[in-house]
Motif scaffolding. Structure first.
Motif, PDB file in Angstrom:
ATOM      1  N   PRO A 147       4.529  11.677  -5.425  1.00 32.16           N
ATOM      2  CA  PRO A 147       4.619  10.280  -5.688  1.00 32.16           C
ATOM      3  C   PRO A 147       3.919   9.427  -6.166  1.00 32.16           C
ATOM      4  O   PRO A 147       2.344   9.478  -6.394  1.00 32.16           O
ATOM      5  CB  PRO A 147       4.821  10.018  -3.720  1.00 32.16           C
ATOM      6  N   ALA A 148       4.650   8.632  -7.500  1.00 33.85           N
ATOM      7  CA  ALA A 148       3.362   7.943  -8.309  1.00 33.85           C
ATOM      8  C   ALA A 148       2.197   7.264  -7.203  1.00 33.85           C
ATOM      9  O   ALA A 148       2.369   6.653  -6.631  1.00 33.85           O
ATOM     10  CB  ALA A 148       4.011   6.482  -8.682  1.00 33.85           C
ATOM     11  N   GLY A 149       0.891   7.340  -8.191  1.00 33.49           N
ATOM     12  CA  GLY A 149       0.132   6.651  -7.688  1.00 33.49           C
ATOM     13  C   GLY A 149      -0.941   7.251  -6.800  1.00 33.49           C
ATOM     14  O   GLY A 149      -2.198   7.035  -6.200  1.00 33.49           O
ATOM     15  N   TRP A 150       0.054   8.581  -5.365  1.00 33.69           N
ATOM     16  CA  TRP A 150      -0.572   9.208  -5.196  1.00 33.69           C
ATOM     17  C   TRP A 150      -2.063  10.317  -5.262  1.00 33.69           C
ATOM     18  O   TRP A 150      -3.359  10.021  -4.272  1.00 33.69           O
ATOM     19  CB  TRP A 150      -0.255  10.518  -3.761  1.00 33.69           C
ATOM     20  N   ASP A 236       3.248   5.413   3.050  1.00 30.32           N
ATOM     21  CA  ASP A 236       2.476   4.915   2.049  1.00 30.32           C
ATOM     22  C   ASP A 236       1.067   5.004   2.883  1.00 30.32           C
ATOM     23  O   ASP A 236      -0.026   4.370   3.683  1.00 30.32           O
ATOM     24  CB  ASP A 236       2.380   3.364   2.423  1.00 30.32           C
ATOM     25  N   PRO A 237       0.633   6.615   2.468  1.00 29.20           N
ATOM     26  CA  PRO A 237      -1.235   7.046   2.935  1.00 29.20           C
ATOM     27  C   PRO A 237      -1.817   6.200   1.998  1.00 29.20           C
ATOM     28  O   PRO A 237      -1.773   5.967   1.547  1.00 29.20           O
ATOM     29  CB  PRO A 237      -0.747   7.865   2.577  1.00 29.20           C
ATOM     30  N   LEU A 245      -5.418   8.157   6.423  1.00 30.89           N
ATOM     31  CA  LEU A 245      -4.732   7.472   7.093  1.00 30.89           C
ATOM     32  C   LEU A 245      -3.222   7.278   6.756  1.00 30.89           C
ATOM     33  O   LEU A 245      -2.512   7.029   5.964  1.00 30.89           O
ATOM     34  CB  LEU A 245      -4.749   6.521   7.376  1.00 30.89           C
ATOM     35  N   VAL A 246      -2.209   8.244   7.943  1.00 33.52           N
ATOM     36  CA  VAL A 246      -0.724   8.386   7.572  1.00 33.52           C
ATOM     37  C   VAL A 246       0.483   8.937   8.676  1.00 33.52           C
ATOM     38  O   VAL A 246      -0.123   8.052   9.458  1.00 33.52           O
ATOM     39  CB  VAL A 246      -0.636  10.042   6.857  1.00 33.52           C
ATOM     40  N   GLY A 247       0.711   7.102   9.116  1.00 32.35           N
ATOM     41  CA  GLY A 247       1.832   7.186  10.186  1.00 32.35           C
ATOM     42  C   GLY A 247       0.869   6.711  10.893  1.00 32.35           C
ATOM     43  O   GLY A 247       1.544   7.433  12.679  1.00 32.35           O
TER      44      GLY A 247
END
Length: 474
Positions: A147-150, A236-237, A245-247
């Motif tokens: 995904p873009a920006g990750w 949105d990590p 931080l995920v979910g």
């Protein structure tokens, strides 16, 4: 610098490129195999083989944990992450070594290192070296989709499946994004090896099954063991120090398994002016490997068509053969589709999927079986899952099947072979079924399907050993 001239230039020395080289070599020795990175296929280096090594270690640990269910008392397994990954890397390097040895066994004059770029339909620039080729095969493979920006946001806390097999130890925690084949296999293996894992599925599906009932069953079965979040959408990590931080949970790493995409950038394909589809992908005939009507051919994962090793090998062979024959291009048959997931329970799709049959408007019936009470499966405590087989109304010809359950890697092969041969359900029931085996579940599904198709009843024959009557082929 002197121009290099050849009959066929092959860009990429992976599975498809190597198959193309062998096929073209039958017709000419004026070949050039161009590789920008290192020799060694995706399968051997970062795909099929190292992932199965990790899964094998996970299965061993799981077997120890489950031994008490058979009345066998064993201590809880102690996972030595360093030893696990040492074996994965060592055996991975052994498999890669076989590939490298093969390529180095070919004449030096046919190998060229560097990044290729088209400067015209039959001309390439390879690191400043001009190459003229009568035909070109593009076999550059694929790469993980991010995904873009990750990458910018997460840095080295973001990994892809390629990175896993260079670990020297197992991490404490990993979030896995993407519940397709790669994400599911790795998430389940790491979980069984003691890593704290959560698998985030973008939608409601886990794995490749398209039959709605089997989709729901797969999600239910995997959620029983594996921490799983369905319908996660676009995550949105956020990086927090040395974690992600995920979910609402913190993890050491985020493994992105959101699919793969053809590695075609930097090749100068726009200079060719060849036809593309609505998504901008090259329009390649999968039965010839030809792009449009040009002398450019494509093979393997670069075509974004069934990214599997056996398919890449087949398409490489077809493309290499036709590139060497150019302009005498031959139309070649392709094998029946077969896909397998090495999860637990395993999954398989053989022939046409439920979604493909439905989209095509095919008139078909479905035979079903649950493995919950299937004899041999229950004996081995692997009695989870189901199998659906699809046959054409009127003819009874087997069209395809989807399965989640024990021995799917083997039953999937039997089903794919029957589809390719054009077997009917009746013919399949006439084949021998031993007792007790998991394949008897397939026979149950076929019997139901035969009944639902309203075909003539099978003949009745007398069992000479037990003096009773039985359905022929039962």
């Amino acid at each position: 610098m002197m121009t290099l001239s050849c009959d066929v230039a092959i860009i990429g020395a992976g599975t498809a490129g190597m198959a193309a080289y062998r096929a073209a070599q039958v017709h000419t020795d004026r070949l050039l195999l161009i590789e920008a990175a290192h020799y060694g296929t995706t399968c051997a280096r970062v795909g099929c083989m190292p992932s199965k090594l990790l899964i094998a270690a996970a299965d061993a640990a799981h077997g120890v944990r489950e031994a008490h269910r058979f009345g066998v008392r064993a201590e809880a397994p102690r996972i030595d992450g360093v030893a696990v990954m040492q074996r994965v890397r060592s055996e991975r390097d052994r498999f890669v070594g076989f590939v490298v040895d093969t390529v180095h066994g070919w004449p030096d004059a046919t190998r060229l290192s560097g990044r290729a770029r088209f400067t015209g339909t039959g001309t390439l620039d390879v690191g400043g070296q001009r190459v003229e080729a009568r035909a070109v095969v593009i076999a550059t493979g694929s790469r993980p989709r991010l995904p873009a920006g990750w990458r910018e946001r997460l840095g080295n806390r973001l990994i892809v499946n390629d990175d896993v097999f260079d670990w020297t130890d197992l991490p404490a925690s990993v979030a896995v994004y993407g519940a397709g084949v790669i994400g599911l296999e790795l998430a389940l293996a790491l979980h069984r090896l003691g890593v704290r894992v959560r698998l985030f599925a973008r939608g409601p599906r886990v794995g490749p099954l398209s039959d709605p009932a089997l989709q729901a069953l797969a999600a239910e079965l995997f959620a029983e063991e594996l921490p799983l979040t369905l319908n996660a959408g676009e995550l949105d990590p956020v990086r927090v120090n040395d974690q992600v931080l995920v979910g609402g949970e913190h993890f050491d790493l985020l493994l992105c398994a959101a699919g793969r995409e053809p590695a075609l950038d930097g090749l100068g394909l726009d200079t060719l002016g060849l036809p593309r589809d609505a998504a901008g992908q090259p329009q390649v005939d999968r039965h010839t490997g030809q792009w449009g009507r040009s002398a450019v051919f494509m093979a393997g994962d670069a075509t974004d068509d069934r990214p599997l090793l056996h398919e890449a090998s087949d398409s490489g062979r077809i493309a290499g053969d036709n590139a060497a024959r150019w302009p005498d291009v031959h139309h070649r048959p392709r094998r029946t589709p077969l896909g397998i997931v090495f999860s637990d329970p395993q999954m398989a799709v053989a022939g046409a999927s439920h979604a493909e049959l439905t989209a095509a408007g095919t008139a078909f019936d479905t035979g079903r079986v649950s493995f919950a009470d299937q004899g041999r499966s229950r004996v081995m405590r692997v009695n989870r899952g189901g199998l659906h087989v699809y046959a054409e109304r009127g003819t009874g010809r087997l069209l395809g099947a989807e399965m989640i359950g024990p021995a799917a890697e083997h039953i999937g092969h039997l089903l794919a072979w029957s589809v390719q041969r054009g077997d009917t359900v009746r013919q399949m029931l006439d084949f021998p079924f031993y007792h007790p085996v998991v394949e008897e579940g397939l026979r149950t599904a076929l019997r139901q399907l035969h009944s639902d198709l309203h075909l003539p009843a099978p003949p009745i024959e007398r069992c000479m050993d037990c003096d009773t009557t039985a359905e022929a082929g039962a």
